[in-house]
Design an enzyme around this catalytic site. Structure first.
Site, mmCIF file in Angstrom:
data_model
loop_
_atom_site.group_PDB
_atom_site.id
_atom_site.type_symbol
_atom_site.label_atom_id
_atom_site.label_comp_id
_atom_site.label_asym_id
_atom_site.label_seq_id
_atom_site.Cartn_x
_atom_site.Cartn_y
_atom_site.Cartn_z
ATOM 1 N N GLU A 185 0.819 -1.213 0.000
ATOM 2 C CA GLU A 185 0.000 0.000 0.000
ATOM 3 C C GLU A 185 0.854 1.265 0.000
ATOM 4 O OE1 GLU A 185 -3.007 -0.286 -0.564
ATOM 5 O OE2 GLU A 185 -3.551 -2.318 0.086
ATOM 6 N N CYS A 229 -7.771 -1.585 8.549
ATOM 7 C CA CYS A 229 -6.378 -1.679 8.082
ATOM 8 C C CYS A 229 -5.803 -0.296 7.814
ATOM 9 C CB CYS A 229 -6.289 -2.535 6.821
ATOM 10 S SG CYS A 229 -6.566 -4.282 7.161
ATOM 11 N N HIS A 233 -1.379 -5.641 2.199
ATOM 12 C CA HIS A 233 -2.591 -6.470 2.179
ATOM 13 C C HIS A 233 -2.265 -7.799 1.499
ATOM 14 C CE1 HIS A 233 -5.761 -3.267 2.991
ATOM 15 N NE2 HIS A 233 -6.160 -4.295 3.696
HETATM 16 N N1 PCA Z 1 -8.524 -6.531 6.736
HETATM 17 C C1 PCA Z 1 -9.403 -5.418 6.989
HETATM 18 C C2 PCA Z 1 -9.305 -5.151 8.474
HETATM 19 C C3 PCA Z 1 -8.602 -6.325 9.055
HETATM 20 C C4 PCA Z 1 -8.068 -7.078 7.900
HETATM 21 O O1 PCA Z 1 -7.331 -8.075 7.958
HETATM 22 C C5 PCA Z 1 -9.100 -4.202 6.116
HETATM 23 O O2 PCA Z 1 -8.641 -4.367 4.974
HETATM 24 O O3 PCA Z 1 -9.333 -3.067 6.539
#
Ligand code: PCA
Length: 196
Positions: free
Chosen positions: A77, A140, A164
């Site tokens: 990200e 996140c 992610h």
């Molecule tokens: N994914 C979510 C919150 C916790 C996770 O593992 C997100 O992408 O915000």
């Protein structure tokens, strides 16, 4: 060097969060330079924990992990937004709509992870990876923003950002990635950080 590595618990339709499994595997190796934590999928509590972990351990690098089930590649990200906004409530029942994370904070923070170097290292191992422009506006993104803000306020130059991972591939699934590949990807990113 000290690297803080975090993942998240299950939430919503995610019964098993691969980020939690990855963190558990790394934690089991008891590497002296890695501190691990699994955060709750709650805006307020996850932000508090992240800020506390950073203040206690003063890490040289912070690598936050979470799952984005609709992605097919490891997603590095680029940006954390000062915004909590998602239809899905968090695990404490907090449903945020257009809410600032910090009313006096900047609109966004850049990732300070070496994204290009990580991307190249992942591709060199044949792992599917992309740079993604932002981490959404759910928990996140919240943790990413709070981590960057906390380091900024401490005048820390620690590399900090969010990755992610796709959904966990199990059995005959064609969606997502197997856990072993995700662990390999995170190891690869940790090694890039160790060589900074
Ligand atoms: N994914 C979510 C919150 C916790 C996770 O593992 C997100 O992408 O915000």
């Amino acid at each position: 060097m000290t690297i803080l590595l975090t993942g998240f618990t299950p939430f919503g339709k995610v019964a098993v969060n691969p980020s939690q499994l990855i963190v558990a595997q790394v934690a089991a190796r008891r590497e002296p330079d890695v501190i691990t934590a699994v955060l709750p999928v709650e805006y307020a509590a996850s932000g508090r924990s992240m800020a506390e972990l950073i203040r206690i351990y003063q890490p040289d690098a912070v690598l936050c992990l979470g799952v984005a089930a609709n992605r097919q590649a490891i997603s590095l990200e680029r940006v954390a937004l000062n915004l909590d906004d998602a239809v899905l409530p968090d695990n404490a029942g907090d449903q945020a709509s257009g809410r600032l994370i910090l009313p006096d904070g900047p609109l966004a923070y850049w990732s300070t992870l070496p994204l290009e170097a990580m991307l190249a290292a992942l591709h060199a191992r044949g792992l599917p990876a992309v740079i993604s422009n932002h981490a959404g506006a759910y928990v996140c993104n919240h943790v990413f923003y709070v981590a960057r803000h906390t380091l900024d306020r401490m005048d820390s130059r620690a590399a900090c950002g969010f990755v992610h991972v796709p959904a966990l591939r199990e059995g005959d699934d064609t969606n997502g990635l197997p856990l072993a590949q995700m662990v390999e990807a995170v190891d690869c990113c940790l090694n890039v950080l160790r060589n900074l």
